[in-house]
Enzyme design. Structure first.
Site, PDB file in Angstrom:
ATOM      1  N   ARG A  37     -19.096  12.666  18.450  1.00  0.00           N
ATOM      2  CA  ARG A  37     -19.185  13.153  17.051  1.00  0.00           C
ATOM      3  C   ARG A  37     -18.093  14.161  16.717  1.00  0.00           C
ATOM      4  O   ARG A  37     -17.598  14.192  15.588  1.00  0.00           O
ATOM      5  CB  ARG A  37     -20.575  13.769  16.821  1.00  0.00           C
ATOM      6  N   LEU A  63     -20.684  15.127   6.509  1.00  0.00           N
ATOM      7  CA  LEU A  63     -21.272  14.216   7.501  1.00  0.00           C
ATOM      8  C   LEU A  63     -22.702  14.699   7.701  1.00  0.00           C
ATOM      9  O   LEU A  63     -22.939  15.892   7.927  1.00  0.00           O
ATOM     10  CB  LEU A  63     -20.466  14.292   8.811  1.00  0.00           C
ATOM     11  N   SER A  64     -23.674  13.781   7.616  1.00  0.00           N
ATOM     12  CA  SER A  64     -25.087  14.152   7.695  1.00  0.00           C
ATOM     13  C   SER A  64     -25.464  14.762   9.038  1.00  0.00           C
ATOM     14  O   SER A  64     -24.792  14.556  10.045  1.00  0.00           O
ATOM     15  CB  SER A  64     -25.952  12.910   7.482  1.00  0.00           C
ATOM     16  N   HIS A  65     -26.609  15.468   9.047  1.00  0.00           N
ATOM     17  CA  HIS A  65     -27.183  15.995  10.290  1.00  0.00           C
ATOM     18  C   HIS A  65     -27.346  14.841  11.283  1.00  0.00           C
ATOM     19  O   HIS A  65     -27.751  13.745  10.880  1.00  0.00           O
ATOM     20  CB  HIS A  65     -28.609  16.515  10.058  1.00  0.00           C
TER      21      HIS A  65
END
Ligand code: SAH
Length: 215
Positions: A37, A63-65
């Site tokens: 990530r 960018l999402s959790h």
């Protein structure tokens, strides 16, 4: 493009934490263990890469959790070889997780800046989804039907073109609502004319916006 032992260790911890939070699909967890990530983020955000936080990716987007990515991917139930459409390529992280799960992925991004940057990021990491610069509200009629559709921005209305492009027996996972009150929803296509919508938990996404933004 360094993926150090330290980063691998942090990633393992992130995955353990997701499992404890109730993410049960081991295939999803294993894909998230394999996708670095931190390489989808600016190095200024290194410290946040493996915490359960949303991170800015430029052009006012995030960018999402990791827990949101895990939940959404789990709801999608992706199977190897399935043709899947993603709306909102963004950083490319969700796309990479889906590629790691062995699907045939198409992904649309409306911001040219992100589209160009992410095309390079994904190919330099060996992921080969079909990336399209365009408006996700229109979908990709040329390549329809899709077994699954995943929308990674918040929709204030149901994108009807996407419903049309979903295969019978297929599923769309989409955050729906307005402003701060978004609910993760699944829409299953039961037949040519019948759809079943189910609401899941609250979630947080940048809005799905019509049209494209050229740089
Ligand atoms: N899946 C992404 C999430 C990025 S945030 C990731 O893993 O990083 C959501 C993205 O949706 C943003 O990049 C935003 O520009 C994009 N978006 C918003 N409306 C869109 C639309 N109509 N069509 C395509 N992309 C859209």
């Amino acid at each position: 493009m360094v993926d150090s032992l330290r980063q691998k260790g942090l990633r393992q911890k992130m995955v353990n934490a997701l499992r404890q939070k109730g993410v049960a699909d081991e295939r999803v967890l294993s894909a998230m263990l394999r996708v670095p990530r931190h390489l989808f983020l600016d190095s200024a955000f290194d410290k946040l890469a493996y915490t359960d936080e949303a991170v800015p990716i430029g052009a006012g987007q995030t960018l999402s959790h990791p827990s949101t990515v895990a939940t959404q991917t789990q709801l999608l139930q992706p199977k190897v070889g399935e043709k899947i459409l993603e709306i909102g390529t963004g950083s490319g992280y969700q796309a990479a997780v889906l590629c790691a799960l062995g699907v045939e992925l198409y992904s649309i991004e409306r911001q040219q800046l992100l589209f160009e940057k992410t095309k390079q990021t994904l190919s330099s990491m060996g992921f080969r989804p079909s990336l399209i610069f365009g408006d996700g509200f229109e979908g990709l009629p040329k390549h329809a039907p899709f077994a699954k559709i995943i929308v990674t921005c918040g929709a204030s209305e149901t994108p009807v073109n996407l419903l049309k492009q979903l295969a019978v027996g297929g599923r769309m996972v989409i955050p729906m609502g307005s402003g701060n009150s978004l609910r993760m929803c699944t829409i299953d296509r039961l037949s040519e004319t019948e759809f079943k919508q189910t609401k899941h938990g609250n979630c947080d996404f940048v809005p799905m916006i019509k049209g494209v933004k050229s740089s």
